[in-house]
Scaffold this motif. Sequence first.
Motif, PDB file in Angstrom:
ATOM      1  N   LEU A  47      56.667 -25.237  -9.112  1.00 18.74           N
ATOM      2  CA  LEU A  47      55.943 -23.978  -8.887  1.00 18.74           C
ATOM      3  C   LEU A  47      56.059 -23.488  -7.447  1.00 18.74           C
ATOM      4  O   LEU A  47      55.714 -22.359  -7.138  1.00 18.74           O
ATOM      5  N   ILE A  48      56.526 -24.376  -6.550  1.00 17.53           N
ATOM      6  CA  ILE A  48      56.700 -23.964  -5.145  1.00 17.53           C
ATOM      7  C   ILE A  48      57.884 -23.003  -5.067  1.00 17.53           C
ATOM      8  O   ILE A  48      58.972 -23.312  -5.537  1.00 17.53           O
ATOM      9  N   LYS A  49      57.612 -21.817  -4.455  1.00 11.66           N
ATOM     10  CA  LYS A  49      58.698 -20.838  -4.340  1.00 11.66           C
ATOM     11  C   LYS A  49      59.220 -20.751  -2.918  1.00 11.66           C
ATOM     12  O   LYS A  49      60.384 -20.484  -2.702  1.00 11.66           O
ATOM     13  N   ARG A  50      58.316 -20.927  -1.952  1.00 13.42           N
ATOM     14  CA  ARG A  50      58.695 -20.814  -0.539  1.00 13.42           C
ATOM     15  C   ARG A  50      57.946 -21.852   0.270  1.00 13.42           C
ATOM     16  O   ARG A  50      56.906 -22.332  -0.146  1.00 13.42           O
ATOM     17  N   LYS A  51      58.469 -22.111   1.477  1.00 10.99           N
ATOM     18  CA  LYS A  51      57.789 -23.010   2.403  1.00 10.99           C
ATOM     19  C   LYS A  51      56.380 -22.471   2.693  1.00 10.99           C
ATOM     20  O   LYS A  51      56.207 -21.290   2.957  1.00 10.99           O
ATOM     21  N   LYS A  52      55.411 -23.380   2.630  1.00 19.71           N
ATOM     22  CA  LYS A  52      54.007 -23.057   2.930  1.00 19.71           C
ATOM     23  C   LYS A  52      53.428 -21.946   2.052  1.00 19.71           C
ATOM     24  O   LYS A  52      52.576 -21.168   2.500  1.00 19.71           O
ATOM     25  N   PRO A  54      51.234 -20.794  -1.480  1.00 19.75           N
ATOM     26  CA  PRO A  54      49.938 -21.333  -1.938  1.00 19.75           C
ATOM     27  C   PRO A  54      50.025 -22.638  -2.747  1.00 19.75           C
ATOM     28  O   PRO A  54      49.068 -23.400  -2.790  1.00 19.75           O
ATOM     29  N   ILE A  55      51.175 -22.894  -3.360  1.00 22.76           N
ATOM     30  CA  ILE A  55      51.331 -24.156  -4.097  1.00 22.76           C
ATOM     31  C   ILE A  55      51.637 -25.277  -3.105  1.00 22.76           C
ATOM     32  O   ILE A  55      51.018 -26.351  -3.133  1.00 22.76           O
ATOM     33  N   TRP A  56      52.580 -25.010  -2.230  1.00 25.46           N
ATOM     34  CA  TRP A  56      52.960 -25.978  -1.182  1.00 25.46           C
ATOM     35  C   TRP A  56      51.715 -26.465  -0.452  1.00 25.46           C
ATOM     36  O   TRP A  56      51.484 -27.680  -0.317  1.00 25.46           O
ATOM     37  N   LYS A  57      50.912 -25.514   0.018  1.00 22.34           N
ATOM     38  CA  LYS A  57      49.750 -25.897   0.829  1.00 22.34           C
ATOM     39  C   LYS A  57      48.734 -26.733   0.063  1.00 22.34           C
ATOM     40  O   LYS A  57      47.983 -27.499   0.646  1.00 22.34           O
ATOM     41  N   GLN A  58      48.711 -26.582  -1.256  1.00 23.16           N
ATOM     42  CA  GLN A  58      47.758 -27.366  -2.042  1.00 23.16           C
ATOM     43  C   GLN A  58      48.214 -28.810  -2.250  1.00 23.16           C
ATOM     44  O   GLN A  58      47.380 -29.684  -2.476  1.00 23.16           O
ATOM     45  N   PHE A 212      47.199 -17.523  -8.616  1.00 16.83           N
ATOM     46  CA  PHE A 212      47.895 -16.959  -9.788  1.00 16.83           C
ATOM     47  C   PHE A 212      49.289 -17.549  -9.971  1.00 16.83           C
ATOM     48  O   PHE A 212      49.834 -17.504 -11.070  1.00 16.83           O
ATOM     49  N   GLN A 213      49.864 -18.124  -8.903  1.00 16.87           N
ATOM     50  CA  GLN A 213      51.165 -18.794  -9.072  1.00 16.87           C
ATOM     51  C   GLN A 213      51.060 -20.013 -10.011  1.00 16.87           C
ATOM     52  O   GLN A 213      52.064 -20.528 -10.475  1.00 16.87           O
ATOM     53  N   GLU A 214      49.828 -20.470 -10.257  1.00 15.71           N
ATOM     54  CA  GLU A 214      49.625 -21.590 -11.188  1.00 15.71           C
ATOM     55  C   GLU A 214      49.547 -21.127 -12.647  1.00 15.71           C
ATOM     56  O   GLU A 214      49.496 -21.954 -13.559  1.00 15.71           O
TER      57      GLU A 214
END
Length: 347
Positions: A47-52, A54-58, A212-214
């Motif tokens: 689900l990570i699309k880019r560095k940092k 909202p998924i990355w940070k979680q 919402f990315q989730e």
Amino acid sequence: MQNWKKILKNSITDSATLAKYLKIDKKEINKVISKYPLRINSYYLSLIKRKKDPIWKQCVPSIQEVRLGLGKRDPLLEEKYSPIEGLIHRYKDRVLLYVSNMCAGYCRFCTRKRQVGTEEKVLKAKDVQKAFRYIASNKKIRDVIISGGDPFVLGDKEIEYYLKNLRKIKHVEIIRVDSRIPATLPQRITPELCKMLKKYSPLYFNTHFNHFQELTKESRRACDMLADSGIIMGNQSVLLAGINDDPKALKKLFEGLLTMRVRPYYMYIPDAVKGTYHFRVSIAKALKIMRELIGHTSGLAIPHLIIDLKHGGGKTPLLPKYIMKRKGRRYVFKNFENKLFYYADVK
Ligand SMILES: *Cc1c(COP(=O)(O)O)cnc(C)c1O
Ligand code: SF4
């Protein structure tokens, strides 16, 4: 092996493996995970699309977890309110069962950071028996929450064991399960699991989506299956700095959840937990966000904003200010569009 078990088994738990997928500083990550464990499963990683983002940070550890020394291990004093292992009894009529300290991934902001993942364990059989006896002998308890960690990392049979035994206790009217799995490992929601859960109706399921990315095809399918099994779905989010502390992103999340038959229930101000201070959002900012939501989307899409007061003060709602002035029976309200309205109350 079932698909979800494979995904879980192949989770990333060390910095060298993580570095194969993401551009990270291995040294920094190692410093963090020697204290707070790492687990990212392949689904959540995808689900990570880019560095940092909202998924990355979680899910990707940040050096700030160990750099800032602020906060307490257990600010809510859950341990004080735990009369027996694995059971938290903070409110008279309801208890929370902490059945497992494992999750489908370890969220960096977790309020139970002191416990999750450290040494993976589930509640011992003799403690489970003690918990059932405690609930059975306390007639005031009408609501039991099966939580953790994540109870859905357990097998169907183990979950059913809890449900079956709790249903035998007459005064337990409501059983709830708390699980982030529809967001982090939706493949866990299988037809067999749903068939089993259906037998224990009425069952309330509070899940945990923060962004919402989730909301994906897979998570929608999982929530659909649960709702089709008669389970009443709610969502608890945490308001997280740099992740979802933005009314537009939240509106998209909450409206999306409604289309998945998941009703936003609570949104928490982050607790003052050690290792999570970089995620904290001020009360003033949280109230401002609520003001931009209330009246601007369906009431159904709006969760209660909750602060869990330190030292076991308990969950307490926060609402923006709508009454600007009051003189006897005369009120001045500021509506959702920031216009003033007068109101004369009854005597
Ligand atoms: C959150 C929580 C509950 C449930 O609270 P509700 O407001 O009823 O959702 C119960 N026990 C504990 C220990 C909790 O943290
Ligand atoms: S799934 Fe829940 S309990 Fe587990 S780490 Fe995330 S927030 Fe904590």
